[in-house]
Design an enzyme around this catalytic site. Sequence first.
Site, PDB file in Angstrom:
ATOM      1  N   GLY A   7      32.434  18.759  51.177  1.00 20.19           N
ATOM      2  CA  GLY A   7      32.868  17.909  50.068  1.00 20.19           C
ATOM      3  C   GLY A   7      31.866  16.819  49.772  1.00 20.19           C
ATOM      4  O   GLY A   7      31.450  16.071  50.663  1.00 20.19           O
ATOM      5  N   GLY A   9      32.482  14.371  47.527  1.00 23.34           N
ATOM      6  CA  GLY A   9      33.197  13.302  46.815  1.00 23.34           C
ATOM      7  C   GLY A   9      32.898  11.965  47.480  1.00 23.34           C
ATOM      8  O   GLY A   9      31.890  11.810  48.184  1.00 23.34           O
ATOM      9  N   GLU A 186      46.882   4.824  33.213  1.00 27.62           N
ATOM     10  CA  GLU A 186      45.585   4.694  32.543  1.00 27.62           C
ATOM     11  C   GLU A 186      45.450   5.738  31.433  1.00 27.62           C
ATOM     12  O   GLU A 186      44.963   5.445  30.340  1.00 27.62           O
ATOM     13  CB  GLU A 186      44.454   4.816  33.566  1.00 27.62           C
ATOM     14  CG  GLU A 186      44.423   3.590  34.477  1.00 27.62           C
ATOM     15  CD  GLU A 186      43.368   3.637  35.574  1.00 27.62           C
ATOM     16  OE1 GLU A 186      43.096   2.575  36.143  1.00 27.62           O
ATOM     17  OE2 GLU A 186      42.826   4.723  35.856  1.00 27.62           O
TER      18      GLU A 186
END
Length: 388
Positions: A7, A9, A186
């Site tokens: 990953g 991220g 949001e």
Amino acid sequence: MKIIIVGGGFGGLTTAKALAGTDADITLVDRTNHHLFQPLLYQVATAALAPGDIAVPIRSVFSRQKNVNVLMGDVTSIDRKGKKVILSDGRELPYHIMVMAPGARHSYFGNDNWEQHAPGLKTLADALQLREHLLRAYETAENLGMNSGRRDVDDSGYRLSVPSETTDLAPWLTFVVVGGGPTGVELAGAIAEISKRTMMKDFRHITPEMTRIILVEGQSRILTSYAPPLSELAKKSLERLGVEVLTGDMVKQVDESGVMTTNGFIASKTVIWAAGNQASPLLKSLDTDLDKAGRVRVVENLSLPDDPDIFVIGDAAVFNSSDGILPGIAPVAMQQARFVAAVINARMKGTVPPVRFRYNDKGSMATIGRGKAIAEFGRLSSAVHPPG
Ligand SMILES: Cc1cc2nc3c(=O)[nH]c(=O)nc-3n(C[C@H](O)[C@H](O)[C@H](O)COP(=O)(O)OP(=O)(O)OC[C@H]3O[C@@H](n4cnc5c(N)ncnc54)[C@H](O)[C@@H]3O)c2cc1C
């Protein structure tokens, strides 16, 4: 020492960076070639930002860090006995230490067939798909308005009102966001901005008054991770933007015609899922204890209870701190990454590794539309408004 990081991220990328200049021989594997700044995905989905503004090639991040080898590949399983990571193309990557940071996807709470009608927002592809869908919804409504001979601008350019309950147009101009957490709030605020303000002036046969943005939340208030007065402020701000906030309203069914909730049916061609997370399915192959959201229950130094060579961090891990379970947010993933890098580094050097991860909560913020936000820093909470 051979370190595999799964990953790229916030967790994986930060781990590799924190091991710069050490003896670690790192391979970072990600199924995409880019690191994504997920907190701004909704801006790409609503066409406020371009994809390139929130994604950076992982390879370029490490172009100068010689101990990192970047590999694009999909990890399908982990062979703990053989200490190997297996990729979908059959490649096997041996490791001494592995750091798992594959993040999470949406959870439809056992109703996976809803995904096709109510996609979520996690990847760049999700954001681009949603952006295209939103734009097509406005265009379809405009076409329907034009074909039915409705016109809301007279010859002098003055806008005439058009009934909002027009049945054929309404579902195209009704946008439902499911989930009143930061992402849902949001997103609803951003869609309201474009529907009620920025975009509509360019259309002739649909008006801002015809658009509905509905935020559906199952609990009794939105933004439950914030103090109740901030939730209330956020709700009021959303309502001022034109968002209808439905709390205590559970989704029962989603299909191509809209959403059925405990309070009734909402006809909509755009339903967006921002409720609930499920950790990466890859974690099942670790054959270890997972919580209901599929996250790995790690011990105090973020490794598996029975395997000190496998660490799990970020959205993929569940960690009980003295303040309860840590939220799935970027600062948690990044602080865990630095901690794990310190443990690995100590092991390589033969020094005493840190024993227990402690999260330093520096606060959190949710943006509402373009000009407002609510923020919480420790015991301080506030609503942030733009100057003027
Ligand atoms: C829309 C949205 C808004 C958000 N807003 C905020 C915010 O305002 N503030 C905040 O702090 N947090 C926010 N978050 C949460 C934050 O982005 C996450 O907590 C954070 O990204 C977790 O980091 P991670 O490293 O655990 O996982 P991720 O950042 O999700 O990274 C996981 C990586 O693993 C890769 N991967 C997954 N499976 C595999 C596999 N099998 N093989 C290879 N690679 C794989 C993925 O491609 C991805 O690059 C938001 C999240 C979303 C989706």
